[in-house]
Design a protein around this motif. Structure first.
Motif, PDB file in Angstrom:
ATOM      1  N   UNK A  54       0.839  -1.203   0.000  1.00 42.43           N
ATOM      2  CA  UNK A  54       0.000   0.000   0.000  1.00 42.43           C
ATOM      3  C   UNK A  54       0.870   1.247   0.000  1.00 42.43           C
ATOM      4  N   UNK A  55       0.442   2.249  -0.760  1.00 42.83           N
ATOM      5  CA  UNK A  55       1.157   3.523  -0.758  1.00 42.83           C
ATOM      6  C   UNK A  55       0.178   4.655  -1.029  1.00 42.83           C
ATOM      7  N   UNK A  56       0.585   5.847  -0.663  1.00 43.67           N
ATOM      8  CA  UNK A  56      -0.203   7.071  -0.875  1.00 43.67           C
ATOM      9  C   UNK A  56       0.696   8.043  -1.617  1.00 43.67           C
ATOM     10  N   UNK A  57       0.295   8.454  -2.824  1.00 45.23           N
ATOM     11  CA  UNK A  57       1.184   9.285  -3.633  1.00 45.23           C
ATOM     12  C   UNK A  57       0.378  10.302  -4.433  1.00 45.23           C
ATOM     13  N   UNK A  58       1.089  11.191  -5.118  1.00 44.57           N
ATOM     14  CA  UNK A  58       0.468  12.283  -5.870  1.00 44.57           C
ATOM     15  C   UNK A  58       0.946  12.254  -7.310  1.00 44.57           C
ATOM     16  N   UNK A  59       0.030  12.503  -8.258  1.00 50.03           N
ATOM     17  CA  UNK A  59       0.345  12.561  -9.679  1.00 50.03           C
ATOM     18  C   UNK A  59       0.027  13.950 -10.217  1.00 50.03           C
ATOM     19  N   UNK A  60       0.745  14.365 -11.265  1.00 46.08           N
ATOM     20  CA  UNK A  60       0.543  15.720 -11.799  1.00 46.08           C
ATOM     21  C   UNK A  60      -0.611  15.817 -12.785  1.00 46.08           C
ATOM     22  N   UNK A  61      -1.575  14.912 -12.708  1.00 47.00           N
ATOM     23  CA  UNK A  61      -2.756  14.961 -13.565  1.00 47.00           C
ATOM     24  C   UNK A  61      -3.886  14.269 -12.831  1.00 47.00           C
ATOM     25  N   UNK A  63      -6.811  12.535 -14.404  1.00 49.79           N
ATOM     26  CA  UNK A  63      -7.558  11.461 -15.052  1.00 49.79           C
ATOM     27  C   UNK A  63      -7.061  10.095 -14.569  1.00 49.79           C
ATOM     28  N   UNK A  64      -7.983   9.257 -14.075  1.00 44.16           N
ATOM     29  CA  UNK A  64      -7.610   7.941 -13.542  1.00 44.16           C
ATOM     30  C   UNK A  64      -6.980   7.065 -14.623  1.00 44.16           C
ATOM     31  N   UNK A  65      -7.461   7.160 -15.868  1.00 48.18           N
ATOM     32  CA  UNK A  65      -6.872   6.364 -16.951  1.00 48.18           C
ATOM     33  C   UNK A  65      -5.412   6.750 -17.182  1.00 48.18           C
ATOM     34  N   UNK A  66      -5.117   8.049 -17.125  1.00 46.99           N
ATOM     35  CA  UNK A  66      -3.730   8.499 -17.279  1.00 46.99           C
ATOM     36  C   UNK A  66      -2.867   8.001 -16.118  1.00 46.99           C
ATOM     37  N   UNK A  67      -3.427   8.042 -14.909  1.00 52.45           N
ATOM     38  CA  UNK A  67      -2.673   7.556 -13.746  1.00 52.45           C
ATOM     39  C   UNK A  67      -2.399   6.065 -13.870  1.00 52.45           C
ATOM     40  N   UNK A  68      -3.414   5.307 -14.283  1.00 49.44           N
ATOM     41  CA  UNK A  68      -3.239   3.855 -14.449  1.00 49.44           C
ATOM     42  C   UNK A  68      -2.185   3.554 -15.520  1.00 49.44           C
ATOM     43  N   UNK A  95      -5.180  21.678  -7.283  1.00 45.37           N
ATOM     44  CA  UNK A  95      -4.652  22.431  -8.434  1.00 45.37           C
ATOM     45  C   UNK A  95      -4.537  21.487  -9.631  1.00 45.37           C
ATOM     46  N   UNK A  96      -3.303  21.236 -10.096  1.00 46.56           N
ATOM     47  CA  UNK A  96      -3.102  20.362 -11.261  1.00 46.56           C
ATOM     48  C   UNK A  96      -2.591  18.971 -10.857  1.00 46.56           C
ATOM     49  N   UNK A  97      -2.749  18.595  -9.596  1.00 43.56           N
ATOM     50  CA  UNK A  97      -2.279  17.291  -9.136  1.00 43.56           C
ATOM     51  C   UNK A  97      -3.416  16.523  -8.466  1.00 43.56           C
ATOM     52  N   UNK A  98      -3.238  15.223  -8.352  1.00 43.02           N
ATOM     53  CA  UNK A  98      -4.239  14.340  -7.752  1.00 43.02           C
ATOM     54  C   UNK A  98      -3.561  13.401  -6.763  1.00 43.02           C
ATOM     55  N   UNK A  99      -4.131  13.295  -5.571  1.00 45.38           N
ATOM     56  CA  UNK A  99      -3.604  12.392  -4.539  1.00 45.38           C
ATOM     57  C   UNK A  99      -4.408  11.104  -4.559  1.00 45.38           C
ATOM     58  N   UNK A 293       8.126  13.177 -16.174  1.00 47.57           N
ATOM     59  CA  UNK A 293       7.477  13.988 -15.143  1.00 47.57           C
ATOM     60  C   UNK A 293       7.297  13.200 -13.851  1.00 47.57           C
ATOM     61  N   UNK A 294       6.931  11.911 -14.019  1.00 44.17           N
ATOM     62  CA  UNK A 294       6.715  11.070 -12.832  1.00 44.17           C
ATOM     63  C   UNK A 294       8.024  10.813 -12.111  1.00 44.17           C
ATOM     64  N   UNK A 295       9.094  10.500 -12.878  1.00 42.87           N
ATOM     65  CA  UNK A 295      10.390  10.163 -12.279  1.00 42.87           C
ATOM     66  C   UNK A 295      11.033  11.356 -11.586  1.00 42.87           C
TER      67      UNK A 295
END
Length: 376
Positions: A54-61, A63-68, A95-99, A293-295
């Motif tokens: 399990x982890x809790x992280x943030x992405x710079x977008x 949309x769930x499909x983009x995150x997947x 803002x422009x990120x999603x947790x 961007x992710x790295x």
């Protein structure tokens, strides 16, 4: 709420819990311990923490499909073991990120559950995000054989958890690991596996169906579809082959014309393939930019674990800021000199120094500090 509870009772006549030991939770509330050779059918399996990461992280977008898609491109960056099975729950957009909360499932548990044919696979700590109680809060569960599970439920249902065996860790250490937001929130103690498992039906009966669908087991639907498509494809191919053979043998003239038509078709197909190749190249470039961007994101888990190991007792971290490999820490400590000495002796930490004068906390008598260090 009544119709949702009725639907849950119909779907989940039995709930199977897979952990250090396995249990069946019946609809009437009866809890039954079972062996590893259980072969009955169940509609929902709750996975113990030993079967997932399990982890809790943030992405710079957002949309769930983009995150997947981003996760699938670089699974090792998120999971400590190899797997292509994971669940996502969006916590909040900022803002422009999603947790998001992520749960990566061990492939072995899929092999074990294949014969059980469950519709849903839910990590046990994911259920806590749907508890209809005050947030934030901490739950401390005392399980059998000296095992404990600590779960922090934050704002919007964000979940962090930790297991402990034979009292190697306690609630205070877990609060320190989570951070300042977990220091003063209320705690709920759950004594024994029976009281813990009794929570599952209550949570599931109140869980929104849309959220439940996020934990659907893909294997329960994909096998039959693939078999059906395979049969249809083979039948179609056999029919076309026989038709082509008959026409070629009986009507050579028309066969020649058919070859000419096939040549045209192949040319069109080649043109289509070239266009698809261009699309693939375009998507590859987009994915490469996405991966960069992710790295570029710095993950704090390894740093938090290191600090939790080397910091003096009673040290409290109130703020942890990471920028590149520069780390700023604010908090309180009984003796700031001992803190600086402990950090200076660690190989992965360089240039540790205080950036503001030490002050005394009048309530606790401890020293308030702010320091900077380089984490390698």
């Amino acid at each position: 709420m009544t119709h949702r509870k009725l639907l849950a009772k119909v779907l989940f006549k039995k709930i199977l819990y897979l952990g250090e030991k396995n249990y069946l939770i019946h609809r009437d509330g009866k809890i039954e311990e079972i062996g590893t050779d259980y072969s009955g059918k169940v509609r929902l399996i709750v996975l113990g923490k030993k079967y997932y990461f399990e982890t809790l992280t943030t992405f710079p977008f957002s949309n769930i499909k983009d995150i997947r898609a981003a996760i699938k491109m670089d699974i090792p960056a998120f999971s400590p073991f190899k797997t292509d099975r994971f669940f996502i729950r969006k916590i909040a957009d900022r803002d422009e990120s999603t947790r998001v909360n992520l749960w990566f499932i061990d492939e072995k548990v899929y092999e074990r559950s294949r014969d059980l044919a469950p519709f849903f696979l839910i990590p046990e700590t994911a259920l806590f995000s749907f508890l209809d109680e005050i947030r934030p809060r901490v739950c401390a569960i005392d399980l059998k054989d000296g095992e404990s599970l600590f779960v922090y439920i934050g704002q919007y249902g964000a979940v962090k958890s930790m297991t402990s065996r034979h009292n190697r860790s306690n609630l205070l250490n877990f609060r320190r690991t989570v951070g300042a937001k977990a220091q003063d929130c209320p705690a709920k103690n759950i004594k024994g596996i029976e009281e813990y498992l009794a929570l599952f039906p209550a949570i599931l009966y109140g869980m929104p169906l849309k959220s439940l669908l996020g934990f659907t087991n893909p294997d329960s639907f994909s096998l039959n579809v693939n078999k059906k498509q395979l049969k249809m494809g083979m039948a179609t191919a056999a029919f076309l082959f026989l038709l082509y053979t008959a026409l070629s043998g009986l009507l050579p003239y028309y066969a020649d014309k058919s070859l000419e038509e096939e040549d045209k078709t192949l040319s069109l197909s080649l043109s289509g393939l070239l266009k698809k190749q261009e699309m693939v190249d375009t998507y590859h470039k987009k994915q490469k930019k996405l991966a960069e961007r992710i790295n570029s994101y710095v993950y704090k888990l390894s740093l938090i674990n290191l600090l939790n190991t080397i910091l003096p007792e009673e040290t409290t971290i109130r703020q942890l800021t990471v920028s590149g490999n520069m780390v700023e820490i604010r908090g309180t400590v009984p003796k700031a000199s001992e803190l600086l000495g402990a950090l200076s002796q660690e190989k992965g930490i360089k240039k540790a120094r205080f950036t503001s004068p030490l002050r005394e906390d009048k309530k606790t008598g401890m020293e308030i500090f702010t320091l900077m260090l380089v984490y390698e």
